[in-house]
Design a protein around this motif. Structure first.
Motif, short mmCIF file in Angstrom:
data_model
loop_
_atom_site.label_atom_id
_atom_site.label_comp_id
_atom_site.label_asym_id
_atom_site.label_seq_id
_atom_site.Cartn_x
_atom_site.Cartn_y
_atom_site.Cartn_z
N ASP A 66 0.81 -1.22 0.00
CA ASP A 66 0.00 0.00 0.00
C ASP A 66 0.84 1.27 0.00
O ASP A 66 0.28 2.36 0.04
N SER A 67 2.17 1.13 -0.03
CA SER A 67 3.01 2.32 0.04
C SER A 67 2.93 3.17 -1.22
O SER A 67 3.29 4.35 -1.20
N GLY A 68 2.46 2.57 -2.33
CA GLY A 68 2.35 3.34 -3.56
C GLY A 68 1.03 4.08 -3.69
O GLY A 68 0.83 4.82 -4.66
N LYS A 69 0.15 3.91 -2.73
CA LYS A 69 -1.14 4.60 -2.78
C LYS A 69 -1.04 5.98 -2.15
O LYS A 69 0.01 6.39 -1.65
N ALA A 70 -2.15 6.71 -2.17
CA ALA A 70 -2.18 8.04 -1.57
C ALA A 70 -1.95 7.96 -0.07
O ALA A 70 -2.32 6.99 0.59
N LEU A 71 -1.32 8.99 0.49
CA LEU A 71 -1.02 9.02 1.92
C LEU A 71 -2.30 9.12 2.74
O LEU A 71 -3.14 9.98 2.50
N ARG A 72 -2.40 8.21 3.73
CA ARG A 72 -3.45 8.30 4.73
C ARG A 72 -2.80 7.97 6.08
O ARG A 72 -2.34 6.86 6.31
N PHE A 73 -2.76 8.98 6.95
CA PHE A 73 -2.15 8.82 8.27
C PHE A 73 -3.18 9.20 9.33
O PHE A 73 -3.31 10.37 9.70
N PRO A 74 -3.97 8.23 9.81
CA PRO A 74 -4.94 8.52 10.88
C PRO A 74 -4.20 8.80 12.20
O PRO A 74 -3.37 8.00 12.64
N VAL A 75 -4.50 9.90 12.81
CA VAL A 75 -3.85 10.28 14.07
C VAL A 75 -4.47 9.50 15.23
O VAL A 75 -5.68 9.57 15.45
N GLN A 76 -3.63 8.74 15.93
CA GLN A 76 -4.11 7.94 17.05
C GLN A 76 -3.98 8.68 18.38
O GLN A 76 -4.81 8.51 19.27
N LEU A 77 -2.95 9.50 18.51
CA LEU A 77 -2.68 10.15 19.79
C LEU A 77 -1.87 11.42 19.57
O LEU A 77 -0.95 11.45 18.74
N VAL A 78 -2.21 12.47 20.30
CA VAL A 78 -1.41 13.69 20.31
C VAL A 78 -0.44 13.60 21.48
O VAL A 78 -0.86 13.47 22.64
N ALA A 79 0.86 13.61 21.19
CA ALA A 79 1.90 13.48 22.22
C ALA A 79 2.40 14.87 22.61
O ALA A 79 2.82 15.65 21.76
N ARG A 80 2.33 15.18 23.91
CA ARG A 80 2.78 16.47 24.43
C ARG A 80 3.72 16.24 25.61
O ARG A 80 3.46 15.40 26.46
N HIS A 81 4.80 17.00 25.65
CA HIS A 81 5.60 17.07 26.88
C HIS A 81 6.41 18.36 26.86
O HIS A 81 6.65 18.95 25.80
N GLY A 82 6.78 18.81 28.01
CA GLY A 82 7.47 20.09 28.13
C GLY A 82 6.55 21.26 27.88
O GLY A 82 6.96 22.28 27.31
N GLY A 83 5.29 21.15 28.31
CA GLY A 83 4.32 22.18 28.01
C GLY A 83 4.56 23.50 28.71
O GLY A 83 3.95 24.51 28.37
N ASP A 84 5.45 23.50 29.72
CA ASP A 84 5.74 24.74 30.42
C ASP A 84 6.86 25.52 29.76
O ASP A 84 7.24 26.59 30.23
N ARG A 85 7.40 25.00 28.64
CA ARG A 85 8.49 25.68 27.93
C ARG A 85 7.99 26.21 26.60
O ARG A 85 7.03 25.69 26.02
N ALA A 86 8.69 27.20 26.09
CA ALA A 86 8.32 27.77 24.79
C ALA A 86 8.57 26.79 23.66
O ALA A 86 7.91 26.83 22.62
N ASP A 87 9.56 25.91 23.84
CA ASP A 87 9.90 24.93 22.79
C ASP A 87 9.33 23.56 23.12
O ASP A 87 9.96 22.54 22.86
N ARG B 290 -7.00 13.49 17.72
CA ARG B 290 -7.22 12.07 17.44
C ARG B 290 -8.42 11.93 16.51
O ARG B 290 -9.47 12.55 16.72
N GLY B 291 -8.27 11.13 15.47
CA GLY B 291 -9.34 10.93 14.50
C GLY B 291 -9.12 11.70 13.22
O GLY B 291 -9.71 11.36 12.19
N ASP B 292 -8.28 12.76 13.26
CA ASP B 292 -7.95 13.48 12.03
C ASP B 292 -7.05 12.60 11.16
O ASP B 292 -6.41 11.66 11.63
N VAL B 293 -6.98 12.94 9.89
CA VAL B 293 -6.16 12.18 8.94
C VAL B 293 -5.24 13.14 8.20
O VAL B 293 -5.69 14.16 7.67
N LEU B 294 -3.94 12.83 8.19
CA LEU B 294 -2.98 13.61 7.41
C LEU B 294 -2.90 13.03 6.01
O LEU B 294 -2.74 11.81 5.84
N VAL B 295 -3.01 13.89 5.00
CA VAL B 295 -2.96 13.47 3.60
C VAL B 295 -2.09 14.45 2.83
O VAL B 295 -1.82 15.57 3.30
N HIS B 296 -1.61 14.04 1.67
CA HIS B 296 -0.93 14.98 0.78
C HIS B 296 -1.98 15.85 0.08
O HIS B 296 -3.05 15.36 -0.30
N ALA B 297 -1.64 17.10 -0.11
CA ALA B 297 -2.59 18.03 -0.74
C ALA B 297 -2.93 17.61 -2.16
O ALA B 297 -4.02 17.90 -2.65
#
Length: 440
Positions: free
Chosen positions: A233-254, A316-323
């Motif tokens: 399936d690597s030759g097909k259009a990009l479909r990347f379903p987001v499973q989890l948003v990973a956050r750390h270091g939220g008290d810093r600007a970076d 979570r639930g969003d999908v990343l695709v190529h434009a």
């Protein structure tokens, strides 16, 4: 066969792993066939053989081993002599490795067959030669063939079993082959393989049998070793379903924010411009993080954390695709469903719809048509309830917009399940046949 870990099982260099499912009617010999494959390929241990040889539910005479007990592991299965749940077994040959699912034949458990077939490369449809000697195929043979075709299984292998009970009569085999050819033509199955065998005696299962000099094709295992596995399936259009948003270091600007998931199809590289669907917001891939560091690219099947160069709204639930190749965004669409719940479809009720990593509420606005298993064609929706094992075309409306594809194009974003909101039972499995018009 020596004991091995899962990692060892999947790591050897060969033709890859082939996923199989057996299907057909009750008592067609599905469990016995899998047991025969395991036994003749040395895929079972001595203690397993000893256990089933002493089983109180053994159905063979004398010292003959009841090979069906290798897959029918539930007490109720052994007591009744039927398969109830899907049993997965692993075996290998010098050529390749196999994952084989033994699916129930009883109509009541058709929904279990759907589960096993959803990831299969090959469907082995068994037909009992004694019950189809006149060329009349059983209803479950038709139903399972229909489901295998609807689910897009690449290879259909028709195993005409129990040929020893009809004295290896070539005319019986030819009648069954012609009947299945007619069935395949009605369903639109482009190609299939038919072979005569006896799972009980092992004829034409692992090696060619001298009892069928009129059959010029390969034995079952030889055929399975030659079939191609699921397409890349690597030759097909990009479909990347987001499973989890990973956050750390939220008290810093970076602080770090990445989007974790597995590429369902296509490929992704650092610097790629992507869209977040269904919102349509654009961003650029800043980095791809995996266990152990960063990589420059990923392909279908890879699990990665995607870091974007812009702060955009991704959940979570969003999908990343190529434009250049987006999915269709819609809140209303038509789909083909197989009803799995014991409670009939109720258009007045709300259901939960699970699509990829997104869960939303949905209503079935109307049943447009149902598939007549006997006539093998769509017929107008009747006044009778849409009940368990029924297959038909419906119109669905969802609360949230979804990023959709036709199932035949990209299975991950073309399939979904419906869940009863009150009982939390899986109500239906659905396939999108045509990409709906894009709406927001």
């Amino acid at each position: 066969m020596n004991a091995m870990t899962d990692s060892a099982f999947f790591s050897a260099a060969d033709k890859g792993v082939l996923r199989l499912i057996t299907a057909g009617s009750v008592d067609d010999g599905k469990s016995t066939l899998i047991g025969r494959l395991l036994y003749d390929s040395k895929g079972i241990f001595a203690d397993q053989l000893d256990a089933i040889s002493r089983a109180k539910y053994k159905r063979t005479v004398g010292d003959t081993i009841d090979l069906s007990l290798l897959t029918d592991g539930l007490e109720a299965e052994r007591e009744q002599g039927i398969t109830i749940d899907v049993a997965y077994r692993y075996f290998s040959t010098p050529v390749r490795k196999f994952i084989i699912a033994d699916a129930p034949g009883h109509e009541q458990y058709t929904r279990n067959m759907v589960t096993g077939a959803s990831t299969a490369d090959v469907a082995i449809i068994l037909i009992d030669a004694t019950r189809a000697a006149d060329g009349q195929l059983l209803t479950q043979t038709k139903r399972h063939s229909t489901l295998a075709h609807l689910l897009g299984i690449r290879h259909i292998v028709v195993a005409v079993n129990k040929m020893d009970l009809v004295d290896w009569d070539r005319e019986v085999f030819e009648r069954i082959r012609e009947a299945y050819a007619a069935l395949a033509a009605k369903l639109g199955i482009a190609g299939f393989h038919v072979l005569p065998l006896s799972a009980l005696t092992g004829d034409n299962v692992v090696g060619k049998s001298g009892r069928t000099p009129w059959y010029q094709g390969p034995a079952l295992l030889e055929l399975l070793e030659a079939l191609e596995a699921r397409a890349d399936d690597s030759g097909k259009a990009l479909r990347f379903p987001v499973q989890l948003v990973a956050r750390h270091g939220g008290d810093r600007a970076d602080d770090f924010r990445g989007y974790m998931g597995q590429l369902a199809s296509g490929s992704l590289a650092v610097g790629d411009r992507v869209l977040v669907q269904p919102s349509g917001v654009a961003a650029t891939v800043k980095s791809l993080v995996v266990h152990g560091g960063e990589v420059e690219g990923a392909i279908a099947g890879d699990s990665v954390t995607v870091v974007l160069d812009e702060d955009v709204d991704v959940s979570r639930g969003d999908v990343l695709v190529h434009a250049s190749a987006p999915a269709f965004v819609a809140r209303q669409f038509q789909a083909e469903i197989c009803w799995l719940d014991t409670q009939a479809l109720n258009p007045a009720r709300k259901y939960l719809l699970k699509h990829g990593t997104r869960l939303t509420s949905a209503k079935i606005k109307s049943v447009l048509a149902r598939r007549d298993i006997h006539e093998l064609a769509e017929v107008p929706a009747a006044d009778t309830p849409f009940a368990m094992n029924d297959i038909g075309r419906v119109e669905i409306a969802t609360r949230d917009a979804l990023a959709l594809d036709a199932y035949d194009d990209i299975a991950a974003t073309g399939a979904f399940i419906l869940i009863d909101e009150a009982t939390h039972q899986t109500a239906a499995a659905g396939l999108i046949r045509q990409s709906p018009p894009s709406t927001r």
